[in-house]
Motif scaffolding. Structure first.
Motif, PDB file in Angstrom:
ATOM      1  N   PRO A   1      -9.091   4.501 -30.035  1.00 56.71           N
ATOM      2  CA  PRO A   1      -8.909   3.205 -30.707  1.00 56.71           C
ATOM      3  C   PRO A   1      -7.513   2.626 -30.489  1.00 56.71           C
ATOM      4  O   PRO A   1      -6.522   3.347 -30.403  1.00 56.71           O
ATOM      5  CB  PRO A   1      -9.140   3.545 -32.185  1.00 56.71           C
ATOM      6  CG  PRO A   1     -10.036   4.740 -32.157  1.00 56.71           C
ATOM      7  CD  PRO A   1      -9.598   5.541 -30.966  1.00 56.71           C
ATOM      8  N   ILE A   2      -7.456   1.303 -30.411  1.00 51.86           N
ATOM      9  CA  ILE A   2      -6.216   0.570 -30.189  1.00 51.86           C
ATOM     10  C   ILE A   2      -5.702   0.035 -31.522  1.00 51.86           C
ATOM     11  O   ILE A   2      -6.483  -0.428 -32.351  1.00 51.86           O
ATOM     12  CB  ILE A   2      -6.455  -0.609 -29.220  1.00 51.86           C
ATOM     13  CG1 ILE A   2      -6.834  -0.086 -27.837  1.00 51.86           C
ATOM     14  CG2 ILE A   2      -5.210  -1.495 -29.113  1.00 51.86           C
ATOM     15  CD1 ILE A   2      -7.239  -1.185 -26.889  1.00 51.86           C
ATOM     16  N   GLU A   3      -4.405   0.096 -31.717  1.00 52.49           N
ATOM     17  CA  GLU A   3      -3.814  -0.463 -32.926  1.00 52.49           C
ATOM     18  C   GLU A   3      -3.918  -1.992 -32.900  1.00 52.49           C
ATOM     19  O   GLU A   3      -3.756  -2.627 -31.855  1.00 52.49           O
ATOM     20  CB  GLU A   3      -2.347  -0.061 -33.036  1.00 52.49           C
ATOM     21  CG  GLU A   3      -2.130   1.437 -33.226  1.00 52.49           C
ATOM     22  CD  GLU A   3      -0.654   1.781 -33.343  1.00 52.49           C
ATOM     23  OE1 GLU A   3       0.140   0.868 -33.654  1.00 52.49           O
ATOM     24  OE2 GLU A   3      -0.309   2.945 -33.119  1.00 52.49           O
ATOM     25  N   ILE A   4      -4.189  -2.576 -34.050  1.00 48.27           N
ATOM     26  CA  ILE A   4      -4.332  -4.027 -34.148  1.00 48.27           C
ATOM     27  C   ILE A   4      -3.068  -4.739 -33.668  1.00 48.27           C
ATOM     28  O   ILE A   4      -3.130  -5.745 -32.961  1.00 48.27           O
ATOM     29  CB  ILE A   4      -4.664  -4.439 -35.597  1.00 48.27           C
ATOM     30  CG1 ILE A   4      -6.091  -4.003 -35.956  1.00 48.27           C
ATOM     31  CG2 ILE A   4      -4.513  -5.956 -35.782  1.00 48.27           C
ATOM     32  CD1 ILE A   4      -6.481  -4.282 -37.388  1.00 48.27           C
ATOM     33  N   GLY A   5      -1.901  -4.216 -34.059  1.00 50.75           N
ATOM     34  CA  GLY A   5      -0.647  -4.852 -33.669  1.00 50.75           C
ATOM     35  C   GLY A   5      -0.470  -4.896 -32.156  1.00 50.75           C
ATOM     36  O   GLY A   5       0.048  -5.880 -31.609  1.00 50.75           O
ATOM     37  N   GLU A   6      -0.906  -3.846 -31.463  1.00 53.27           N
ATOM     38  CA  GLU A   6      -0.776  -3.818 -30.003  1.00 53.27           C
ATOM     39  C   GLU A   6      -1.695  -4.848 -29.356  1.00 53.27           C
ATOM     40  O   GLU A   6      -1.302  -5.550 -28.420  1.00 53.27           O
ATOM     41  CB  GLU A   6      -1.113  -2.419 -29.481  1.00 53.27           C
ATOM     42  CG  GLU A   6      -0.075  -1.363 -29.834  1.00 53.27           C
ATOM     43  CD  GLU A   6      -0.506   0.021 -29.408  1.00 53.27           C
ATOM     44  OE1 GLU A   6       0.385   0.874 -29.218  1.00 53.27           O
ATOM     45  OE2 GLU A   6      -1.719   0.271 -29.281  1.00 53.27           O
ATOM     46  N   LEU A   7      -2.934  -4.941 -29.852  1.00 53.48           N
ATOM     47  CA  LEU A   7      -3.862  -5.915 -29.293  1.00 53.48           C
ATOM     48  C   LEU A   7      -3.385  -7.338 -29.575  1.00 53.48           C
ATOM     49  O   LEU A   7      -3.447  -8.211 -28.702  1.00 53.48           O
ATOM     50  CB  LEU A   7      -5.264  -5.698 -29.879  1.00 53.48           C
ATOM     51  CG  LEU A   7      -6.369  -6.602 -29.314  1.00 53.48           C
ATOM     52  CD1 LEU A   7      -6.483  -6.446 -27.805  1.00 53.48           C
ATOM     53  CD2 LEU A   7      -7.702  -6.299 -29.988  1.00 53.48           C
ATOM     54  N   THR A   8      -2.885  -7.577 -30.785  1.00 52.91           N
ATOM     55  CA  THR A   8      -2.371  -8.907 -31.129  1.00 52.91           C
ATOM     56  C   THR A   8      -1.191  -9.289 -30.237  1.00 52.91           C
ATOM     57  O   THR A   8      -1.098 -10.431 -29.762  1.00 52.91           O
ATOM     58  CB  THR A   8      -1.938  -8.944 -32.602  1.00 52.91           C
ATOM     59  OG1 THR A   8      -3.058  -8.632 -33.432  1.00 52.91           O
ATOM     60  CG2 THR A   8      -1.413 -10.314 -32.980  1.00 52.91           C
ATOM     61  N   ALA A   9      -0.290  -8.339 -30.001  1.00 49.06           N
ATOM     62  CA  ALA A   9       0.860  -8.614 -29.131  1.00 49.06           C
ATOM     63  C   ALA A   9       0.405  -8.946 -27.717  1.00 49.06           C
ATOM     64  O   ALA A   9       0.970  -9.839 -27.062  1.00 49.06           O
ATOM     65  CB  ALA A   9       1.810  -7.416 -29.123  1.00 49.06           C
ATOM     66  N   ALA A  10      -0.622  -8.241 -27.228  1.00 53.70           N
ATOM     67  CA  ALA A  10      -1.153  -8.515 -25.890  1.00 53.70           C
ATOM     68  C   ALA A  10      -1.722  -9.923 -25.813  1.00 53.70           C
ATOM     69  O   ALA A  10      -1.470 -10.665 -24.844  1.00 53.70           O
ATOM     70  CB  ALA A  10      -2.219  -7.486 -25.528  1.00 53.70           C
ATOM     71  N   LEU A  11      -2.478 -10.329 -26.826  1.00 58.77           N
ATOM     72  CA  LEU A  11      -3.064 -11.672 -26.834  1.00 58.77           C
ATOM     73  C   LEU A  11      -1.984 -12.745 -26.934  1.00 58.77           C
ATOM     74  O   LEU A  11      -2.062 -13.787 -26.266  1.00 58.77           O
ATOM     75  CB  LEU A  11      -4.056 -11.797 -27.994  1.00 58.77           C
ATOM     76  CG  LEU A  11      -5.252 -10.832 -27.977  1.00 58.77           C
ATOM     77  CD1 LEU A  11      -6.186 -11.130 -29.137  1.00 58.77           C
ATOM     78  CD2 LEU A  11      -5.999 -10.906 -26.656  1.00 58.77           C
ATOM     79  N   ASN A  12      -0.972 -12.495 -27.765  1.00 60.70           N
ATOM     80  CA  ASN A  12       0.133 -13.462 -27.891  1.00 60.70           C
ATOM     81  C   ASN A  12       0.865 -13.638 -26.562  1.00 60.70           C
ATOM     82  O   ASN A  12       1.256 -14.755 -26.190  1.00 60.70           O
ATOM     83  CB  ASN A  12       1.107 -13.017 -28.971  1.00 60.70           C
ATOM     84  CG  ASN A  12       0.572 -13.220 -30.376  1.00 60.70           C
ATOM     85  OD1 ASN A  12      -0.324 -14.036 -30.594  1.00 60.70           O
ATOM     86  ND2 ASN A  12       1.102 -12.493 -31.335  1.00 60.70           N
ATOM     87  N   SER A  13       1.041 -12.544 -25.842  1.00 58.74           N
ATOM     88  CA  SER A  13       1.738 -12.623 -24.555  1.00 58.74           C
ATOM     89  C   SER A  13       0.894 -13.354 -23.513  1.00 58.74           C
ATOM     90  O   SER A  13       1.423 -14.106 -22.688  1.00 58.74           O
ATOM     91  CB  SER A  13       2.097 -11.223 -24.057  1.00 58.74           C
ATOM     92  OG  SER A  13       3.213 -10.717 -24.779  1.00 58.74           O
ATOM     93  N   LEU A  14      -0.410 -13.137 -23.532  1.00 56.56           N
ATOM     94  CA  LEU A  14      -1.276 -13.913 -22.637  1.00 56.56           C
ATOM     95  C   LEU A  14      -1.187 -15.402 -22.963  1.00 56.56           C
ATOM     96  O   LEU A  14      -1.149 -16.248 -22.062  1.00 56.56           O
ATOM     97  CB  LEU A  14      -2.721 -13.431 -22.757  1.00 56.56           C
ATOM     98  CG  LEU A  14      -3.058 -12.128 -22.038  1.00 56.56           C
ATOM     99  CD1 LEU A  14      -4.451 -11.649 -22.431  1.00 56.56           C
ATOM    100  CD2 LEU A  14      -2.978 -12.317 -20.523  1.00 56.56           C
TER     101      LEU A  14
END
Length: 277
Positions: free
Chosen positions: A17-30
């Motif tokens: 499982p991926i941490e929510i904060g990591e996925l959110t940071a990835a989306l923000n950077s995209l």
């Protein structure tokens, strides 16, 4: 949005499982990379006029589909009819993301090799790849148009970790071009505190020796991206004091004397050979 709009798809197959904060940071950077892309391609007058929208999120392996806010593009351009080749726009943006990540595949990325590379671009590359680098698995970018899916590029966890390491080094070079950097030097711990590592200052409860730089022990600091490495050293190894760790460091000096090292990269370890009696 129309069902036939071209889409960019991020497909994640993490090993855990991926941490929510990591996925959110990835989306923000995209999203930030899309804003830069839109301004550079005259789709928007300024970054705040460009929006990348999440179209769908699918269960199972993580599939997230994106599309630009085409209405906003038309409004910003002052167009009354949809004259945009949506498929080409999506493909071009996907290639721009690939170009950014490919830049950090070089052994020693040189910021002058890619026009206008910034420390924030380095952060974006790190954020986009962190979910897979930290949790294993595979990450794929696809374009979808008219029901046809085309693969743009794919990255596994080892490649993601390598790109992140080089992005960290490039960011450090951009922020401090005169820094003294040493790569793949052997570090032996003299003190390794159980708490999280420090990222700034000149003192730290963590101390180690890099003998080829200075035979004395000095404070060990970490970049934000390398903080998990300290936890890995503590948790995964029975006795980290019996190992030699190969790291990249920035050397901090005062009046020519070493006062601390900041770990910017990690290349594994070997068991320290014990002297024979």
């Amino acid at each position: 949005m129309p069902a036939d709009d071209a889409l960019l798809q991020l497909h994640l197959e993490p090993a855990e499982p991926i941490e929510i904060g990591e996925l959110t940071a990835a989306l923000n950077s995209l999203g930030r990379q899309y804003q830069n892309f839109a301004v550079a391609n005259e789709l928007a007058g300024k970054p705040t006029e460009a929006r990348l929208l999440v179209n769908t999120v699918s269960p199972g392996s993580i599939d997230i589909s994106f599309l630009p806010d085409y209405d906003q593009i038309l409004l910003a351009a002052g167009l009354l009819t949809p004259l945009i080749d949506k498929a080409e726009l999506i493909a071009k943006f996907a290639r721009s993301i690939k170009s950014l990540l490919d830049f950090f595949k070089k052994d020693k990325p040189d910021p002058t090799d890619r026009e206008n590379i910034t420390a924030k671009d380095c952060d974006d590359a790190i954020n986009i790849l962190k979910p897979i680098a930290n949790h294993g698995g595979m990450q794929t970018f696809n374009t979808i148009n008219g029901g046809i899916t085309m693969n743009v590029f794919q990255i596994d966890a080892p490649d993601a970790a390598e790109i992140i390491e080089r992005a960290v080094q490039t960011k450090s070079l951009l922020q401090n071009p005169d820094a003294e950097v040493r790569q793949r030097v052997p570090l032996v711990w003299k003190r390794l505190d159980r708490d999280a590592g420090k990222t700034d200052g000149r003192t730290s409860p963590d101390k180690g020796v890099i003998e080829e730089i200075d035979p004395r022990a000095h404070a060990i600091l970490f970049t934000d991206e390398m903080l998990p490495i300290k936890r890995q050293m503590i948790d995964d190894e029975e006795n980290p004091y019996q190992n030699v760790y190969f790291v990249d460091v920035e050397v901090s000096r005062v009046n020519g004397k070493v006062v601390s090292y900041r770990v910017t990269g990690y290349h594994g370890y070997e068991v320290l050979e014990q002297a024979e009696d």
